[in-house]
Design a protein around this motif. Structure first.
Motif, PDB file in Angstrom:
ATOM      1  N   ASP A  16       0.862  -1.169   0.000  1.00 17.29           N
ATOM      2  CA  ASP A  16       0.000   0.000   0.000  1.00 17.29           C
ATOM      3  C   ASP A  16       0.908   1.230   0.000  1.00 17.29           C
ATOM      4  O   ASP A  16       1.337   1.714   1.055  1.00 17.29           O
ATOM      5  CB  ASP A  16      -0.914  -0.028   1.229  1.00 17.29           C
ATOM      6  N   ARG A  19       0.005   4.258   2.089  1.00 22.89           N
ATOM      7  CA  ARG A  19       0.139   4.044   3.532  1.00 22.89           C
ATOM      8  C   ARG A  19       1.612   4.119   3.953  1.00 22.89           C
ATOM      9  O   ARG A  19       1.925   4.663   5.015  1.00 22.89           O
ATOM     10  CB  ARG A  19      -0.472   2.694   3.914  1.00 22.89           C
ATOM     11  N   VAL A 114       4.230  -0.873   7.695  1.00 24.32           N
ATOM     12  CA  VAL A 114       4.181   0.488   8.259  1.00 24.32           C
ATOM     13  C   VAL A 114       5.131   0.592   9.453  1.00 24.32           C
ATOM     14  O   VAL A 114       5.885   1.566   9.575  1.00 24.32           O
ATOM     15  CB  VAL A 114       2.735   0.877   8.646  1.00 24.32           C
TER      16      VAL A 114
END
Length: 166
Positions: A16, A19, A114
């Motif tokens: 992503d 993100r 992340v």
């Protein structure tokens, strides 16, 4: 001027991008470094990260994330007074290693990515976990960023164990 976050990944690697870019931006904003900062993230294979780890750290094994801070002095402002963008450095993430680690720990892969970007970006800013005092400071900054990114705090112990072995 806003920060530049480039994410490079191989075809077929499901990341992503927005993100991961947001993870860098949150860290830079929280650390008051967002006005003129660039970061490149390469999501790659285990072999590439193992080669980098061997070359730059003397460890002949893959790992989840490596940080390469840029070694350059601050640049003077542009003619209009705005700051020249400063490239903070690069992150290399071993996607297969990270996917296996997330699966083994029962964590969401995107949350794990992340976390690695937050952790790596903090290293680019000079944070480290080489002493208990430094680790406390880094983990506090990391927790603040993860909370802002809605990543559960329960994901951190896996990284903590992994990186304490470095």
């Amino acid at each position: 001027m806003s920060e530049t976050v480039e994410v490079i990944h191989a075809d077929g690697v499901a990341v992503d991008v927005k993100r991961l870019q947001a993870a860098v931006r949150v860290v830079l904003q929280q650390q008051e470094r967002a006005s003129a900062s660039g970061v490149a993230i390469q999501v790659t294979d285990n072999e590439t990260v193992q080669r980098l780890n061997r070359t730059y750290r003397g460890v002949d094994a893959p790992t989840d994330v490596l940080s390469f801070p840029a070694e350059m002095p601050p640049l003077p402002p542009n003619a209009d007074g705005t700051p020249e963008e400063l490239h903070l450095g690069d992150l290399a993430i071993a996607y297969p290693y990270t996917a296996a680690q997330a699966s083994a720990m029962g964590h969401d892969l995107n949350d794990t990515l992340v976390l690695l970007v937050v952790h790596g970006t903090l290293h680019l800013l000079g944070y480290d976990h080489d002493t208990s005092s430094n680790k406390s400071e880094m983990w506090a900054a990391q927790a603040q960023a993860l909370a802002a990114l809605a990543v559960p705090a329960t994901i951190v112990p896996a990284l903590e164990t992994e990186h304490d072995q470095d």
